[in-house]
Design a protein around this motif. Structure first.
Motif, PDB file in Angstrom:
ATOM      1  N   GLY A 207       5.271   4.653  -3.077  1.00 49.10           N
ATOM      2  CA  GLY A 207       6.326   4.496  -4.087  1.00 49.10           C
ATOM      3  C   GLY A 207       6.827   5.826  -4.613  1.00 49.10           C
TER       4      GLY A 207
ATOM      5  N   ALA B 206       0.812  -1.216   0.000  1.00 50.78           N
ATOM      6  CA  ALA B 206       0.000   0.000   0.000  1.00 50.78           C
ATOM      7  C   ALA B 206       0.849   1.271   0.000  1.00 50.78           C
TER       8      ALA B 206
ATOM      9  N   GLY C  41       2.210   3.477   7.793  1.00 50.98           N
ATOM     10  CA  GLY C  41       3.470   2.786   8.093  1.00 50.98           C
ATOM     11  C   GLY C  41       3.342   1.280   7.915  1.00 50.98           C
ATOM     12  N   LEU C  42       4.499   0.628   7.870  1.00 46.01           N
ATOM     13  CA  LEU C  42       4.532  -0.826   7.626  1.00 46.01           C
ATOM     14  C   LEU C  42       3.810  -1.608   8.733  1.00 46.01           C
TER      15      LEU C  42
ATOM     16  N   GLU D 126       5.110  -2.218  -7.199  1.00 43.38           N
ATOM     17  CA  GLU D 126       5.264  -3.694  -7.207  1.00 43.38           C
ATOM     18  C   GLU D 126       5.008  -4.304  -8.581  1.00 43.38           C
TER      19      GLU D 126
ATOM     20  N   GLN E 177      -5.450  -0.829   3.180  1.00 43.47           N
ATOM     21  CA  GLN E 177      -4.916   0.081   4.184  1.00 43.47           C
ATOM     22  C   GLN E 177      -5.367   1.462   3.715  1.00 43.47           C
TER      23      GLN E 177
ATOM     24  N   PRO F 115       7.861  -6.760  -1.203  1.00 38.29           N
ATOM     25  CA  PRO F 115       8.218  -7.165  -2.571  1.00 38.29           C
ATOM     26  C   PRO F 115       9.282  -6.309  -3.230  1.00 38.29           C
TER      27      PRO F 115
END
Ligand code: UTP
Length: 294
Positions: A17, A14, A110-111, A30, A105, A132
């Motif tokens: 990038g 999510a 955040g991760l 991705e 999300q 990924p």
């Protein structure tokens, strides 16, 4: 010791990038290809090699192409069959119905938050996590992919297992770093974890490299939604709170890792993999020589 098997994997996809803009304005990061396979395909292949059955994608706005990639493309397949083209190339994109689940999300917090969004589907079992954009390639004829090596380690020690690699000390500040305990072969005990430490505060030069096997209790820690480095809900901080309560180990991957979230890492991966492909290697080597004037 017999451990609960790792059947599920979470793929947080999510993120925005931003480092690849404008390429990633309408196309998810991705889906950028290394030669002819999108990044997400490499991660999914690695998961399946490790025996993982259910893939959970944590997506956001503009990420539908990832799901489409793993869907059946009826028109394409029919047309290819009519033209007597082989469908073998599409084989890795086939996923059994029910084995691909998506959750959204809604805000990229955040991760850690992305992983937490998958909590209802993960349920009460250990699970894997794949980032990924970190491309992990096993040695030819070696011990297999990164997650396969991690699952083998997990079968021995249980608990939580993360993949680590060594970096020069002046590069660790952008990553999660471990405080290592005792080591046995490729397995190292994890005594502490810190996300994006200042160089002088880093407990080692071993960074977490995009693959995790986690126990479901991490979701209870993430429930608290505590913010860490960069104001984000960090997975590293939640994992750090599991240390001492459950076994926690790091595996040094026997293979290569490319940071495809950065432009130079992406180019390196493309070149390295092209130079290993039988159908391209000679031509690419000659081309590289020509470009470098050697
Ligand atoms: P990155 O830190 O690489 O961020 O996320 P990003 O948005 O993908 O890329 P840049 O830095 O803006 O160029 C690491 C992983 O965590 C996921 C990303 O999709 C990537 O797989 N992530 C990150 C989420 O799913 N949600 C978030 O809120 C943050």
């Amino acid at each position: 010791m017999s451990q609960k098997p790792i059947r599920k994997a979470v793929f947080p996809v999510a993120g925005l990038g931003t480092r690849f803009l404008p390429a990633t304005k309408a196309i998810p990061k991705e889906m950028l290809p290394i030669i002819d396979r999108p990044l997400i395909q490499y991660a999914v292949d690695e998961a399946r090699e490790a025996g993982i059955e259910q893939l959970i994608f944590v997506t956001g706005r503009g990420k539908t192409a990832i799901v489409e990639h793993f869907d059946m493309a009826f028109e394409l397949e029919t047309t290819m069959k009519d033209r007597e083209k082989t469908l073998e190339v599409l084989e890795p994109t086939r996923i059994q119905p029910g084995n691909l689940v998506t959750v959204r999300q809604q805000v990229p917090l955040g991760l850690g938050h992305a992983i937490w969004c998958a909590r209802a589907i993960v349920g009460d079992e250990p699970f894997a996590v794949f980032l990924p954009d970190e491309l992990m390639i096993g040695q030819p004829g070696g011990k297999g992919g990164c997650m396969k090596q991690m699952v083998e380690a997990y079968e021995q020690v249980g608990g939580n297992v993360i993949s680590v690699l060594e970096l020069p000390e002046d590069e660790v500040s952008n990553y999660g770093v471990i405080a290592p305990g005792e080591s046995r072969g490729t397995l190292t005990e994890v005594r502490g974890l810190v996300e994006k430490p200042k160089r002088q505060d880093a407990p080692s030069n071993l960074i977490i490299s995009g693959r995790y096997i986690l126990q479901p209790e991490v979701m209870r820690v993430l429930d608290r939604q505590e913010k860490g480095a960069g104001g984000e809900i960090q997975l590293t901080d939640a994992m750090a709170q599991m240390i001492g309560k459950q076994p926690f180990h790091a595996v040094t991957f026997d293979g290569r890792r490319f940071d495809c979230g950065s432009k130079t890492g992406f180019v390196e991966a493309t070149l390295a993999l092209a130079l290993e492909r039988e159908d391209m290697a000679d031509e690419v080597r000659a081309m590289a020589r020509r470009l470098l004037g050697c």
